[in-house]
Motif scaffolding. Sequence first.
Motif, PDB file in Angstrom:
ATOM      1  N   LEU A 198     -62.855 -44.735  40.879  1.00 53.63           N
ATOM      2  CA  LEU A 198     -61.532 -45.122  40.408  1.00 53.63           C
ATOM      3  C   LEU A 198     -61.610 -45.781  39.038  1.00 53.63           C
ATOM      4  O   LEU A 198     -60.770 -45.521  38.161  1.00 53.63           O
ATOM      5  CB  LEU A 198     -60.889 -46.070  41.425  1.00 53.63           C
ATOM      6  N   GLU A 199     -62.614 -46.614  38.832  1.00 57.86           N
ATOM      7  CA  GLU A 199     -62.787 -47.283  37.546  1.00 57.86           C
ATOM      8  C   GLU A 199     -63.119 -46.298  36.434  1.00 57.86           C
ATOM      9  O   GLU A 199     -62.786 -46.525  35.269  1.00 57.86           O
ATOM     10  CB  GLU A 199     -63.877 -48.353  37.668  1.00 57.86           C
ATOM     11  N   ARG A 200     -63.752 -45.181  36.801  1.00 58.76           N
ATOM     12  CA  ARG A 200     -64.071 -44.133  35.815  1.00 58.76           C
ATOM     13  C   ARG A 200     -62.871 -43.260  35.483  1.00 58.76           C
ATOM     14  O   ARG A 200     -62.902 -42.495  34.525  1.00 58.76           O
ATOM     15  CB  ARG A 200     -65.189 -43.243  36.362  1.00 58.76           C
ATOM     16  N   SER A 201     -61.818 -43.348  36.278  1.00 58.51           N
ATOM     17  CA  SER A 201     -60.694 -42.406  36.166  1.00 58.51           C
ATOM     18  C   SER A 201     -59.803 -42.639  34.961  1.00 58.51           C
ATOM     19  O   SER A 201     -59.043 -41.754  34.566  1.00 58.51           O
ATOM     20  CB  SER A 201     -59.833 -42.483  37.434  1.00 58.51           C
ATOM     21  N   GLY A 202     -59.860 -43.840  34.389  1.00 62.17           N
ATOM     22  CA  GLY A 202     -58.947 -44.165  33.290  1.00 62.17           C
ATOM     23  C   GLY A 202     -57.674 -44.844  33.753  1.00 62.17           C
ATOM     24  O   GLY A 202     -56.800 -45.164  32.938  1.00 62.17           O
ATOM     25  N   ALA A 203     -57.547 -45.073  35.045  1.00 58.19           N
ATOM     26  CA  ALA A 203     -56.363 -45.760  35.566  1.00 58.19           C
ATOM     27  C   ALA A 203     -56.396 -47.232  35.170  1.00 58.19           C
ATOM     28  O   ALA A 203     -57.450 -47.861  35.161  1.00 58.19           O
ATOM     29  CB  ALA A 203     -56.294 -45.635  37.087  1.00 58.19           C
ATOM     30  N   THR A 204     -55.226 -47.758  34.820  1.00 55.63           N
ATOM     31  CA  THR A 204     -55.070 -49.195  34.601  1.00 55.63           C
ATOM     32  C   THR A 204     -54.138 -49.791  35.651  1.00 55.63           C
ATOM     33  O   THR A 204     -54.185 -50.982  35.914  1.00 55.63           O
ATOM     34  CB  THR A 204     -54.506 -49.483  33.203  1.00 55.63           C
ATOM     35  N   LYS A 205     -53.288 -48.943  36.244  1.00 48.55           N
ATOM     36  CA  LYS A 205     -52.368 -49.377  37.285  1.00 48.55           C
ATOM     37  C   LYS A 205     -52.670 -48.601  38.565  1.00 48.55           C
ATOM     38  O   LYS A 205     -52.808 -47.373  38.532  1.00 48.55           O
ATOM     39  CB  LYS A 205     -50.919 -49.143  36.866  1.00 48.55           C
ATOM     40  N   VAL A 206     -52.771 -49.303  39.673  1.00 47.17           N
ATOM     41  CA  VAL A 206     -53.053 -48.671  40.952  1.00 47.17           C
ATOM     42  C   VAL A 206     -51.964 -49.068  41.940  1.00 47.17           C
ATOM     43  O   VAL A 206     -51.695 -50.258  42.143  1.00 47.17           O
ATOM     44  CB  VAL A 206     -54.439 -49.087  41.500  1.00 47.17           C
ATOM     45  N   TYR A 207     -51.337 -48.056  42.537  1.00 43.89           N
ATOM     46  CA  TYR A 207     -50.310 -48.269  43.558  1.00 43.89           C
ATOM     47  C   TYR A 207     -50.929 -47.950  44.919  1.00 43.89           C
ATOM     48  O   TYR A 207     -51.498 -46.872  45.100  1.00 43.89           O
ATOM     49  CB  TYR A 207     -49.093 -47.386  43.285  1.00 43.89           C
ATOM     50  N   VAL A 208     -50.834 -48.880  45.838  1.00 44.00           N
ATOM     51  CA  VAL A 208     -51.435 -48.730  47.164  1.00 44.00           C
ATOM     52  C   VAL A 208     -50.332 -48.376  48.150  1.00 44.00           C
ATOM     53  O   VAL A 208     -49.436 -49.176  48.404  1.00 44.00           O
ATOM     54  CB  VAL A 208     -52.160 -50.017  47.596  1.00 44.00           C
ATOM     55  N   LEU A 209     -50.393 -47.160  48.685  1.00 39.45           N
ATOM     56  CA  LEU A 209     -49.333 -46.627  49.540  1.00 39.45           C
ATOM     57  C   LEU A 209     -49.947 -46.165  50.862  1.00 39.45           C
ATOM     58  O   LEU A 209     -50.054 -44.974  51.147  1.00 39.45           O
ATOM     59  CB  LEU A 209     -48.633 -45.474  48.815  1.00 39.45           C
ATOM     60  N   LEU A 210     -50.393 -47.131  51.661  1.00 40.91           N
ATOM     61  CA  LEU A 210     -51.027 -46.801  52.939  1.00 40.91           C
ATOM     62  C   LEU A 210     -49.992 -46.743  54.052  1.00 40.91           C
ATOM     63  O   LEU A 210     -48.814 -47.033  53.844  1.00 40.91           O
ATOM     64  CB  LEU A 210     -52.117 -47.825  53.271  1.00 40.91           C
ATOM     65  N   ASP A 211     -50.442 -46.363  55.239  1.00 46.25           N
ATOM     66  CA  ASP A 211     -49.528 -46.169  56.365  1.00 46.25           C
ATOM     67  C   ASP A 211     -48.861 -47.478  56.780  1.00 46.25           C
ATOM     68  O   ASP A 211     -49.392 -48.574  56.559  1.00 46.25           O
ATOM     69  CB  ASP A 211     -50.284 -45.573  57.563  1.00 46.25           C
ATOM     70  N   ASN A 212     -47.709 -47.336  57.417  1.00 44.82           N
ATOM     71  CA  ASN A 212     -46.901 -48.482  57.822  1.00 44.82           C
ATOM     72  C   ASN A 212     -47.277 -48.934  59.236  1.00 44.82           C
ATOM     73  O   ASN A 212     -46.476 -48.929  60.155  1.00 44.82           O
ATOM     74  CB  ASN A 212     -45.417 -48.105  57.753  1.00 44.82           C
ATOM     75  N   ASP A 213     -48.553 -49.294  59.397  1.00 46.48           N
ATOM     76  CA  ASP A 213     -49.017 -49.852  60.669  1.00 46.48           C
ATOM     77  C   ASP A 213     -49.925 -51.029  60.355  1.00 46.48           C
ATOM     78  O   ASP A 213     -50.154 -51.354  59.177  1.00 46.48           O
ATOM     79  CB  ASP A 213     -49.732 -48.794  61.524  1.00 46.48           C
ATOM     80  N   GLU A 214     -50.430 -51.699  61.371  1.00 44.02           N
ATOM     81  CA  GLU A 214     -51.220 -52.914  61.134  1.00 44.02           C
ATOM     82  C   GLU A 214     -52.468 -52.625  60.305  1.00 44.02           C
ATOM     83  O   GLU A 214     -52.829 -53.390  59.413  1.00 44.02           O
ATOM     84  CB  GLU A 214     -51.597 -53.566  62.467  1.00 44.02           C
ATOM     85  N   ALA A 215     -53.136 -51.518  60.623  1.00 44.57           N
ATOM     86  CA  ALA A 215     -54.351 -51.167  59.875  1.00 44.57           C
ATOM     87  C   ALA A 215     -54.026 -50.896  58.414  1.00 44.57           C
ATOM     88  O   ALA A 215     -54.751 -51.327  57.510  1.00 44.57           O
ATOM     89  CB  ALA A 215     -55.019 -49.952  60.511  1.00 44.57           C
ATOM     90  N   GLY A 216     -52.918 -50.178  58.174  1.00 47.57           N
ATOM     91  CA  GLY A 216     -52.520 -49.874  56.808  1.00 47.57           C
ATOM     92  C   GLY A 216     -52.134 -51.111  56.028  1.00 47.57           C
ATOM     93  O   GLY A 216     -52.480 -51.260  54.841  1.00 47.57           O
ATOM     94  N   LYS A 217     -51.400 -52.006  56.668  1.00 48.95           N
ATOM     95  CA  LYS A 217     -50.974 -53.240  55.989  1.00 48.95           C
ATOM     96  C   LYS A 217     -52.172 -54.127  55.655  1.00 48.95           C
ATOM     97  O   LYS A 217     -52.262 -54.692  54.561  1.00 48.95           O
ATOM     98  CB  LYS A 217     -49.976 -53.984  56.867  1.00 48.95           C
TER      99      LYS A 217
END
Length: 202
Positions: A134-153
């Motif tokens: 991910l650090e090699r990708s050139g991204a500066t902003k990362v949006y975390v969109l995991l599942d809406n359950d306890e594990a995801g949260k």
Amino acid sequence: MDRYDVGISKLYSGEFKNYEICPIYDNDKGSFFKGAICRSIYEICNKCLSYHSPKNSCPIENTRHLYRKWKATKNLDKRTILYNFANAKDIIKKTGKAVLVESFGSVWKLEEIGLHNSLALMGVELLEEQQILLERSGATKVYVLLDNDEAGKKGSSNIERQLYRSFNTKIIQIPNDFNDLGDMSTQDILTFTQNKQLQRIF
């Protein structure tokens, strides 16, 4: 599905018979086969809690592990892979934005609405090797969109803490009516992306 070569492969039999195959390719060109993650074509049996044809009797207890929902090929090392990286890397480099999701199904859902910078962790943890990628990708902003359950949260919170020194990180919460992007129709997702939080992803 054709773009990602997903289907019930005739090459797989035995352990992977009656499983839908999702090939995983390399992170660079996306052409070298690294392995596959496979999902049973059957739903869970309420009697034995394994995944088998409803036409067949339940498997005996000591073989039920062979009828689990997900399987991976033995040669697949998920630690070094962010699913969809080869397809998404140019968009990520151009926009500086990446979206982390749990599963390849979530990647496909976002692709359907024209969002091409999503990467699947294949779980709820961002592993060390994946973070380096991910650090090699050139991204500066990362949006975390995991599942809406306890594990995801829990996973979202852990990833936010893990990345706060390196990225501008934002957790995006799936609407409470849904467990994950796979539960949402294309129209549901399009409506969801109209909120001000998600407008920044595009």
